[in-house]
Design an enzyme around this catalytic site. Structure first.
Site, PDB file in Angstrom:
ATOM      1  N   LYS A 102     -12.371   6.297 -11.005  1.00  0.00           N
ATOM      2  CA  LYS A 102     -13.176   6.244 -12.228  1.00  0.00           C
ATOM      3  C   LYS A 102     -14.351   7.213 -12.193  1.00  0.00           C
ATOM      4  CE  LYS A 102     -11.314   2.140 -14.075  1.00  0.00           C
ATOM      5  NZ  LYS A 102     -11.364   0.720 -14.330  1.00  0.00           N
ATOM      6  N   ARG A 135      -7.341  -3.068  -7.773  1.00  0.00           N
ATOM      7  CA  ARG A 135      -6.322  -2.274  -8.474  1.00  0.00           C
ATOM      8  C   ARG A 135      -6.567  -0.818  -8.098  1.00  0.00           C
ATOM      9  NH1 ARG A 135      -5.948   0.736 -13.030  1.00  0.00           N
ATOM     10  NH2 ARG A 135      -4.014   0.622 -14.227  1.00  0.00           N
TER      11      ARG A 135
HETATM   12  N1  PMM Z   1      -8.545   0.246 -15.428  1.00  0.00           N
HETATM   13  C1  PMM Z   1      -7.659   1.045 -16.049  1.00  0.00           C
HETATM   14  C2  PMM Z   1      -6.447   0.550 -16.532  1.00  0.00           C
HETATM   15  N2  PMM Z   1      -6.128  -0.753 -16.371  1.00  0.00           N
HETATM   16  N3  PMM Z   1      -6.685  -2.884 -15.569  1.00  0.00           N
HETATM   17  C3  PMM Z   1      -7.538  -3.708 -14.961  1.00  0.00           C
HETATM   18  N4  PMM Z   1      -7.229  -5.007 -14.809  1.00  0.00           N
HETATM   19  N5  PMM Z   1      -8.741  -3.269 -14.480  1.00  0.00           N
HETATM   20  C4  PMM Z   1      -9.134  -1.967 -14.612  1.00  0.00           C
HETATM   21  O1  PMM Z   1     -10.245  -1.642 -14.167  1.00  0.00           O
HETATM   22  C5  PMM Z   1      -8.246  -1.070 -15.263  1.00  0.00           C
HETATM   23  C6  PMM Z   1      -7.005  -1.573 -15.737  1.00  0.00           C
HETATM   24  C7  PMM Z   1      -7.986   2.499 -16.244  1.00  0.00           C
HETATM   25  O2  PMM Z   1      -7.623   3.205 -15.142  1.00  0.00           O
HETATM   26  P1  PMM Z   1      -6.325   4.158 -15.002  1.00  0.00           P
HETATM   27  O3  PMM Z   1      -5.869   4.487 -16.415  1.00  0.00           O
HETATM   28  O4  PMM Z   1      -6.872   5.299 -14.272  1.00  0.00           O
HETATM   29  O5  PMM Z   1      -5.283   3.424 -14.265  1.00  0.00           O
END
Ligand code: PMM
Length: 286
Positions: free
Chosen positions: A225, A265
């Site tokens: 992030k 995650r």
């Molecule tokens: N962040 C992203 C996508 N899905 N789900 C959960 N539960 N928590 C998060 O912090 C989260 C998520 C965005 O990140 P990415 O698109 O880089 O995977």
């Protein structure tokens, strides 16, 4: 640093005595695409197996980019991206979650074998998703969210970010329970970067234990992030490249594991799985 969170499990998901590693498999055009959809599916499935091999307990399959400013795919596109990947991995008895805000996608993903719906909007974007999860007897991640990616940073205003996130999460948890999702199948997530500045993210991490007021397992997603990019910016103020934030993320995984979160995650599984193993061993659990 003290361990402040009690060990919690989620009904229907792998039960381990250390934080779970949720490996991210993004099936979006900027992730695997270099040609046709079939190739993307195959590459995503292969990536899923690699993450599993590296120590992922759960694979999170997503077909919509939620980066700030991103536009939404059509429902048919999202279905086409995630369902074949989920069907293939779940058929091999791998625990799979679907990262979606849409009830149609959640329903198809659960029918294809997913055991968890990870809704970054916590059921706000499409409230029908709650009934879909309840009817399937699946687990549900309630993430803190205020608006879709194109406009979310306009909503990054708080008096007390931790108190407001807990309050807003509680309302989403109540809505999920009212729709028939049992509390023992719920997970909460502070939603780092979603309608939050870097300062908000750090405050949420610093006071992560306050989220235990909800009495539910906590998932944290910090991997790649932008608040890590700005923390690690060079002397000219240029953020650290997205693929070079992993060492810092492992530090966060370590601290989160010390705190006793339910799961992290992550995009790069091995380093975080190793960090969790170290924390577990340090505590004398192995
Ligand atoms: N962040 C992203 C996508 N899905 N789900 C959960 N539960 N928590 C998060 O912090 C989260 C998520 C965005 O990140 P990415 O698109 O880089 O995977």
């Amino acid at each position: 640093m003290t361990t402040s969170l009690p060990l919690r499990h989620v009904a229907g998901l792998p039960a381990v005595s250390r934080p779970l590693i949720m490996g991210v498999v993004n099936v979006t055009p900027d992730s695997f695409s270099d040609g046709g959809r079939h190739h993307d599916t195959e590459a995503a499935v292969r990536h899923g197996y690699d993450l599993r091999e590296e120590g992922a307990d759960l694979l999170d399959i997503g077909g919509e980019s939620t980066r700030p400013g991103a536009t939404r795919p059509l429902v048919a596109e999202e279905l086409d991206r995630v369902v074949p990947v989920i069907r293939s991995l779940a058929a091999d008895r791998i625990a799979v979650s679907v990262d979606t805000m849409r009830s149609e996608v959640a329903a198809a993903a659960l029918a294809a074998g997913a055991v968890l719906v990870n809704d970054v909007s916590g059921g706000l974007a499409d409230p029908a998703i709650l009934r879909v999860v309840a009817d399937a007897g699946a687990a549900f991640v309630v993430m803190h969210w205020r608006a879709h990616a194109a406009e979310m940073q306009r909503h990054a205003t708080y008096q007390d970010v931790v108190a407001e996130v807990v309050d807003e999460l509680r309302r989403r948890v109540d809505a999920a329970v009212a729709a028939g999702v049992p509390a023992e199948r719920l997970v909460v997530d502070p939603g780092l970067g979603f309608a939050k500045t870097a300062e908000h993210n750090w405050e949420l991490l610093r006071r992560l234990a306050d989220l235990d007021a909800l009495g539910l397992p906590i998932l944290v997603g910090s991997s790649r992030k932008s608040f890590l990019g700005s923390l690690l910016a060079d002397a000219g103020g240029h953020p650290r490249h997205v693929l070079d934030r992993e060492d810092a993320n492992v530090a966060l995984t370590t601290i989160a594991a010390m705190q006793g979160v339910w799961g992290v995650r992550v995009h790069e599984v091995r380093a975080s799985a190793d960090a969790v193993a170290v924390v577990d061993r340090w505590r004398g659990k192995r």
